[in-house]
Enzyme design. Structure first.
Site, PDB file in Angstrom:
ATOM      1  CB  CYS A  69       0.291   1.926   4.048  1.00  0.00           C
ATOM      2  SG  CYS A  69      -1.393   1.297   3.908  1.00  0.00           S
TER       3      CYS A  69
ATOM      4  CB  CYS B 157      -0.908  -0.060   1.224  1.00  0.00           C
ATOM      5  SG  CYS B 157      -1.774   1.465   1.602  1.00  0.00           S
TER       6      CYS B 157
END
Length: 110
Positions: free
Chosen positions: A38, A35
């Site tokens: 993230c 991600c």
């Protein structure tokens, strides 16, 4: 991941997050290695963890390795930050956010 951040898993979530949130608020960063957002949020989470040491516990949970806890708390997108106090969710932030925005949210619960 910095030394101030601890990883939690489905097995220790109850103790490390829910029970711990009775003593002080706990912020859980739900993330995954693939991600990109993230990874963009990680430095902010690190800074918050350092600046709020002693007032806020900050932990990370990899959603690819732990599926029960994210499902239990309806984590549908990542990154998601959940702030627990007294075993209950107090705040939810989905997506990348600024440190200032996060700090303002946290101040309400400290």
């Amino acid at each position: 991941m910095s030394e101030t951040l601890q990883s939690v898993n489905d097995g220790n979530f109850e103790a490390e997050v829910l029970s711990a949130s009775k003593a002080q608020p706990v912020m859980v960063d739900f993330w995954a290695d693939w991600c990109r957002p993230c990874h963009m949020l990680a430095p902010t989470v690190d800074q918050i963890a350092k600046e709020y040491t002693g007032k806020l516990k900050v932990v990370k949970m990899n959603v690819d390795e732990n599926m029960s806890s994210p499902a239990r708390y309806n984590v549908r997108g990542i990154p998601t930050l959940l702030i627990f106090k007294s075993g209950q969710i107090q705040e939810q932030v989905v997506g990348v956010t600024s440190k200032d925005t996060l700090a303002k949210l946290l101040e309400k619960h400290l």
